[in-house]
Scaffold this motif. Structure first.
Motif, PDB file in Angstrom:
ATOM      1  N   ILE A 112       0.868  -1.179   0.000  1.00  0.00           N
ATOM      2  CA  ILE A 112       0.000   0.000   0.000  1.00  0.00           C
ATOM      3  C   ILE A 112       0.907   1.232   0.000  1.00  0.00           C
ATOM      4  CG2 ILE A 112      -1.808   1.280   1.236  1.00  0.00           C
ATOM      5  CD1 ILE A 112      -2.763  -1.479   0.321  1.00  0.00           C
ATOM      6  N   ARG A 113       0.856   1.988  -1.089  1.00  0.00           N
ATOM      7  CA  ARG A 113       1.684   3.198  -1.194  1.00  0.00           C
ATOM      8  C   ARG A 113       0.945   4.413  -0.655  1.00  0.00           C
ATOM      9  NH1 ARG A 113       6.635   1.462  -1.202  1.00  0.00           N
ATOM     10  NH2 ARG A 113       7.132   0.112  -2.945  1.00  0.00           N
ATOM     11  N   SER A 114      -0.392   4.401  -0.785  1.00  0.00           N
ATOM     12  CA  SER A 114      -1.154   5.500  -0.219  1.00  0.00           C
ATOM     13  C   SER A 114      -2.603   5.075  -0.081  1.00  0.00           C
ATOM     14  CB  SER A 114      -0.983   6.752  -1.092  1.00  0.00           C
ATOM     15  OG  SER A 114      -2.136   7.176  -1.688  1.00  0.00           O
ATOM     16  N   ALA A 115      -3.213   5.526   0.989  1.00  0.00           N
ATOM     17  CA  ALA A 115      -4.629   5.264   1.248  1.00  0.00           C
ATOM     18  C   ALA A 115      -5.255   6.584   1.660  1.00  0.00           C
ATOM     19  CB  ALA A 115      -4.788   4.213   2.344  1.00  0.00           C
ATOM     20  N   ALA A 116      -6.007   7.193   0.726  1.00  0.00           N
ATOM     21  CA  ALA A 116      -6.628   8.490   0.988  1.00  0.00           C
ATOM     22  C   ALA A 116      -8.100   8.402   0.599  1.00  0.00           C
ATOM     23  CB  ALA A 116      -5.916   9.581   0.195  1.00  0.00           C
ATOM     24  N   GLY A 117      -8.965   8.632   1.560  1.00  0.00           N
ATOM     25  CA  GLY A 117     -10.397   8.554   1.286  1.00  0.00           C
ATOM     26  C   GLY A 117     -10.763   7.157   0.812  1.00  0.00           C
ATOM     27  N   ASP A 118     -11.447   7.071  -0.321  1.00  0.00           N
ATOM     28  CA  ASP A 118     -11.859   5.775  -0.864  1.00  0.00           C
ATOM     29  C   ASP A 118     -10.838   5.195  -1.831  1.00  0.00           C
ATOM     30  OD1 ASP A 118     -14.206   5.707   0.570  1.00  0.00           O
ATOM     31  OD2 ASP A 118     -15.374   6.700  -1.007  1.00  0.00           O
ATOM     32  N   SER A 119      -9.745   5.930  -2.094  1.00  0.00           N
ATOM     33  CA  SER A 119      -8.749   5.502  -3.076  1.00  0.00           C
ATOM     34  C   SER A 119      -7.528   4.885  -2.394  1.00  0.00           C
ATOM     35  CB  SER A 119      -8.313   6.700  -3.922  1.00  0.00           C
ATOM     36  OG  SER A 119      -7.319   6.307  -4.832  1.00  0.00           O
ATOM     37  N   VAL A 120      -7.142   3.698  -2.867  1.00  0.00           N
ATOM     38  CA  VAL A 120      -5.974   3.005  -2.318  1.00  0.00           C
ATOM     39  C   VAL A 120      -5.016   2.716  -3.471  1.00  0.00           C
ATOM     40  CG1 VAL A 120      -5.158   0.969  -1.073  1.00  0.00           C
ATOM     41  CG2 VAL A 120      -7.396   1.947  -0.516  1.00  0.00           C
ATOM     42  N   THR A 121      -3.766   3.147  -3.335  1.00  0.00           N
ATOM     43  CA  THR A 121      -2.747   2.894  -4.350  1.00  0.00           C
ATOM     44  C   THR A 121      -1.934   1.681  -3.916  1.00  0.00           C
ATOM     45  OG1 THR A 121      -2.612   5.262  -4.795  1.00  0.00           O
ATOM     46  CG2 THR A 121      -0.814   3.896  -5.642  1.00  0.00           C
ATOM     47  N   VAL A 122      -1.922   0.638  -4.778  1.00  0.00           N
ATOM     48  CA  VAL A 122      -1.218  -0.608  -4.469  1.00  0.00           C
ATOM     49  C   VAL A 122      -0.114  -0.816  -5.495  1.00  0.00           C
ATOM     50  CG1 VAL A 122      -1.449  -3.090  -4.072  1.00  0.00           C
ATOM     51  CG2 VAL A 122      -3.377  -1.577  -3.561  1.00  0.00           C
ATOM     52  N   ASP A 123       1.095  -1.069  -5.004  1.00  0.00           N
ATOM     53  CA  ASP A 123       2.274  -1.271  -5.850  1.00  0.00           C
ATOM     54  C   ASP A 123       2.633  -2.755  -5.845  1.00  0.00           C
ATOM     55  OD1 ASP A 123       4.763  -1.293  -7.072  1.00  0.00           O
ATOM     56  OD2 ASP A 123       5.572   0.374  -5.887  1.00  0.00           O
ATOM     57  N   PHE A 124       2.572  -3.374  -7.035  1.00  0.00           N
ATOM     58  CA  PHE A 124       2.898  -4.796  -7.161  1.00  0.00           C
ATOM     59  C   PHE A 124       4.326  -5.023  -7.664  1.00  0.00           C
ATOM     60  CE2 PHE A 124      -1.738  -4.917  -7.208  1.00  0.00           C
ATOM     61  CZ  PHE A 124      -1.970  -5.915  -6.285  1.00  0.00           C
ATOM     62  N   ASN A 125       5.145  -3.960  -7.741  1.00  0.00           N
ATOM     63  CA  ASN A 125       6.556  -4.140  -8.087  1.00  0.00           C
ATOM     64  C   ASN A 125       7.253  -4.849  -6.931  1.00  0.00           C
ATOM     65  OD1 ASN A 125       7.159  -2.676 -10.678  1.00  0.00           O
ATOM     66  ND2 ASN A 125       6.093  -1.049  -9.578  1.00  0.00           N
ATOM     67  N   HIS A 126       8.343  -5.560  -7.241  1.00  0.00           N
ATOM     68  CA  HIS A 126       9.127  -6.192  -6.177  1.00  0.00           C
ATOM     69  C   HIS A 126       9.588  -5.082  -5.226  1.00  0.00           C
ATOM     70  CE1 HIS A 126      12.335  -8.246  -4.070  1.00  0.00           C
ATOM     71  NE2 HIS A 126      11.827  -9.390  -4.511  1.00  0.00           N
ATOM     72  N   PRO A 127       9.529  -5.324  -3.900  1.00  0.00           N
ATOM     73  CA  PRO A 127       9.938  -4.281  -2.952  1.00  0.00           C
ATOM     74  C   PRO A 127      11.358  -3.776  -3.168  1.00  0.00           C
ATOM     75  CG  PRO A 127       8.879  -6.100  -1.798  1.00  0.00           C
ATOM     76  CD  PRO A 127       9.030  -6.518  -3.233  1.00  0.00           C
ATOM     77  N   LEU A 128      12.226  -4.586  -3.782  1.00  0.00           N
ATOM     78  CA  LEU A 128      13.613  -4.166  -4.007  1.00  0.00           C
ATOM     79  C   LEU A 128      13.848  -3.681  -5.439  1.00  0.00           C
ATOM     80  CD1 LEU A 128      15.479  -6.933  -1.983  1.00  0.00           C
ATOM     81  CD2 LEU A 128      14.919  -4.605  -1.282  1.00  0.00           C
ATOM     82  N   ALA A 129      12.775  -3.517  -6.220  1.00  0.00           N
ATOM     83  CA  ALA A 129      12.934  -2.987  -7.580  1.00  0.00           C
ATOM     84  C   ALA A 129      13.574  -1.607  -7.491  1.00  0.00           C
ATOM     85  CB  ALA A 129      11.576  -2.911  -8.276  1.00  0.00           C
TER      86      ALA A 129
END
Length: 145
Positions: A112-129
């Motif tokens: 989860i890169r950001s959670a604001a209001g009803d919008s959630v940004t999810v990053d599926f890149n490898h954590p070490l990319a």
């Protein structure tokens, strides 16, 4: 003594560190060595090339640039989702890592890169990319077919 070839099964301990020296992963914490099969696609070709020729007992550290390790972050792997898609017991907070079920039954971790209001940004890149990583390996066993 067997040396690692393109067809070897390898048992090794590794420490994975970032350039600043911080630990990213290690098999030594639980004293459970990793088992891998060369050429099965679980490691990048560049990582495998660093292992070729090593023998039981060898210890070696090597540095891999992002393109040789986990690649660079891909903007196509970042998704914007509605908060309603998450269960009440799921921690929707910045930095949380959540396993998402895929249609084939496997799970894919997303950060989860950001959670604001009803919008959630999810990053599926490898954590070490995008990171330069240092692999410190100790070869425990090599089995050649």
């Amino acid at each position: 003594m067997s040396e690692i070839t393109n067809d070897s099964q390898v048992i090794l301990h590794f420490d994975l560190k970032l350039e600043d020296g911080s630990a990213a992963d290690s098999t030594r914490m639980n004293d459970k060595p990793a088992k891998l099969i060369m050429g099965d696609g679980s490691l990048t070709p560049n990582f495998e090339r660093c292992l070729l020729g090593l023998k039981v007992g060898d210890k070696k550290a090597f540095t891999l640039a992002p393109q040789d390790a986990f690649g660079f972050p891909n903007p196509d792997n970042v998704y914007y989702m509605d908060r309603s898609k998450f269960g009440a017991d799921t921690p929707v907070e910045d930095g949380a890592i959540i396993a998402f079920s895929q249609p084939d039954g496997t799970e894919l971790p997303g950060i989860i890169r950001s959670a604001a209001g009803d919008s959630v940004t999810v990053d599926f890149n490898h954590p070490l990319a995008g990171q330069t990583v240092i692999f410190d390996v100790e070869v425990i066993d090599v089995i050649n077919q």
